[in-house]
Design an enzyme around this catalytic site. Structure first.
Site, PDB file in Angstrom:
ATOM      1  N   ASN A 147      36.894  41.648  26.134  1.00 22.20           N
ATOM      2  CA  ASN A 147      36.858  42.435  24.901  1.00 22.20           C
ATOM      3  C   ASN A 147      36.379  43.871  25.125  1.00 22.20           C
ATOM      4  OD1 ASN A 147      34.204  41.770  25.438  1.00 22.20           O
ATOM      5  ND2 ASN A 147      33.872  40.615  23.548  1.00 22.20           N
ATOM      6  N   ARG A 286      23.697  47.875  22.820  1.00 19.52           N
ATOM      7  CA  ARG A 286      22.629  46.992  22.378  1.00 19.52           C
ATOM      8  C   ARG A 286      21.660  47.790  21.509  1.00 19.52           C
ATOM      9  NH1 ARG A 286      25.754  43.790  23.457  1.00 19.52           N
ATOM     10  NH2 ARG A 286      25.619  41.940  24.799  1.00 19.52           N
ATOM     11  N   GLN A 315      19.788  39.629  15.824  1.00 19.84           N
ATOM     12  CA  GLN A 315      21.097  39.357  15.251  1.00 19.84           C
ATOM     13  C   GLN A 315      21.165  37.899  14.819  1.00 19.84           C
ATOM     14  OE1 GLN A 315      23.896  42.696  17.396  1.00 19.84           O
ATOM     15  NE2 GLN A 315      24.348  40.568  17.834  1.00 19.84           N
ATOM     16  N   HIS A 334      28.151  42.739  14.275  1.00 18.02           N
ATOM     17  CA  HIS A 334      28.595  42.807  15.671  1.00 18.02           C
ATOM     18  C   HIS A 334      30.000  42.227  15.801  1.00 18.02           C
ATOM     19  CE1 HIS A 334      27.074  42.429  20.116  1.00 18.02           C
ATOM     20  NE2 HIS A 334      28.251  43.010  20.026  1.00 18.02           N
TER      21      HIS A 334
END
Length: 387
Positions: A147, A286, A315, A334
């Site tokens: 990705n 991050r 998260q 995210h």
């Protein structure tokens, strides 16, 4: 037989999709640099399906259960009574995602004597305590490059969204039901001619640089590993030896460096205070690379004209997280690396790793972060986090 525990994000609020916006997605067989896309022996899903949520199951259930393995899928990962903690003690394999991380802390790893393999369905395994994994004899693997391009596209989108102040303009025609053009353009600029920098020139950072080149911007970068001279010349890059030099020289800064002790809270009051007034920061790496409250203060004071990010800490973030309400933001959950296109690749890569693991065949060296099982062949990385 093995027990596999997958911690995936919850299903859509309205239920698992009965249909999709598109009937097909492009087939990607390889990545820049020559690495091939995942090559499992088979898949039990249609590319373009929602695979990363609980009902999607990464398309793995039929494959695993036909082999006699136990497969448990959950989104419940917080608290001592979570499904993750209840199931972990006799689990052999944990599959998690950077978008909905199952934090494999030293305590959790110690409580899982059978755990031998942790797979990140995507890229970024800093939710696994790597020293503990090494001591435990675990293998930690991720689907390298699956990705990376997805994230780079998202970063470019967020850069343009901030500079053109898209969010405010969109709000005028939706929430406010207005047509206030003067208000909508009061913070709207062109990126053309700006100085744009990338911190971290790995796979994602380089992809961002290449996608920004046609916008006629001046490109800058910083990385511990300088790019080859021919790449610098091709993209007309200006190299900076450190983040401070880079940040003070650009109008827009996109962060693509891994999180480690040297980068945690790197963007503090001093570093952001040394940037041009009215700079923009995009962070798809991050969240802990920037100081949370420094970002809020800089937006309120005008030192930053905008901040966009795709990563939070923790998260998911709590409802009162200040980034939800700070001004001039373009935050997303995210999602940058979890497009339906990327999901087809990281689900296939997860199956490829499992096939190798169960059959005793070498796992691709480029997938391995920690090789605790000796299944890498040669060239495996050890205790390295990549992007």
């Amino acid at each position: 037989m093995a027990k596999i525990l997958a911690v995936l994000y919850p299903d859509p609020v309205g239920g698992y999709p009965p249909e999709y916006a598109r009937d097909e997605i492009p087939t990607i067989t390889g990545y820049p640099g020559g690495q091939t896309a995942p090559t499992p022996q088979a898949v039990d899903f249609t590319p373009g399906q929602l695979l990363g949520c609980v009902s999607g199951e990464l398309g793995l259930r039929r494959f695993l259960e036909e082999r006699g393995h136990t497969f448990i899928v959950t989104s419940d990962k917080e608290g001592s009574d979570s499904t993750l903690d209840r199931e972990l003690p006799d689990t052999d394999v944990v599959i998690s995602q950077p978008f909905w991380p199952a934090y494999l802390t030293p305590e959790r790893i110690a409580a899982a004597p059978r755990l031998r393999l942790a797979i990140t369905a995507g890229i970024g395994s800093d939710h696994v305590d790597l020293p503990s994994a090494i001591s435990h004899g675990m293998t930690v693997a991720e689907i390298t490059y699956s990705n990376s391009i997805s994230v780079s596209e998202h970063a470019v989108m967020q850069i343009l969204t901030l500079v053109h102040d898209y969010m405010a303009a969109h709000e005028w025609v939706t929430t406010k039901k207005g047509w206030n053009i003067a208000d909508a353009v009061a913070r709207n600029y062109d990126i053309e001619g700006m100085d744009v920098g990338v911190l971290g020139s790995g796979r994602i950072g380089q992809a961002v640089l290449r996608r920004l080149k046609p916008f006629d911007v001046r490109l800058h970068y910083s990385d511990v590993h300088r790019l080859p001279k021919e790449v610098e010349e091709e993209l007309e890059l200006t190299y900076h030896p450190d983040a401070r030099s880079l940040a003070s020289s650009v109008d827009v800064l996109s962060i693509h460096t891994p999180l480690h002790p040297q980068t945690q809270n790197l963007f503090d009051d001093e570093l952001i205070g040394g940037m041009k007034r009215g700079s923009y920061i995009v962070n798809t790496a991050r969240a802990l690379i920037v100081d949370r409250d420094t970002v809020v203060r800089a937006l309120n004071s005008g030192q930053l004209a905008g901040y966009a990010g795709d990563v939070w800490y923790p998260q998911p973030p709590p409802p009162d997280h200040p980034w939800r309400t700070m001004p001039h933001e373009a935050m997303t959950p995210h999602v940058s690396g979890s497009t339906l296109s990327a999901q087809a690749r990281y689900a296939a890569g997860t199956r490829e790793i499992l096939e190798c693991w169960f059959d005793g065949r070498p796992i691709r060296p480029e997938y391995l972060i920690v090789d605790g099982g000796g299944l890498a062949g040669t060239g495996a990385r050890s205790y390295t986090v990549t992007g």
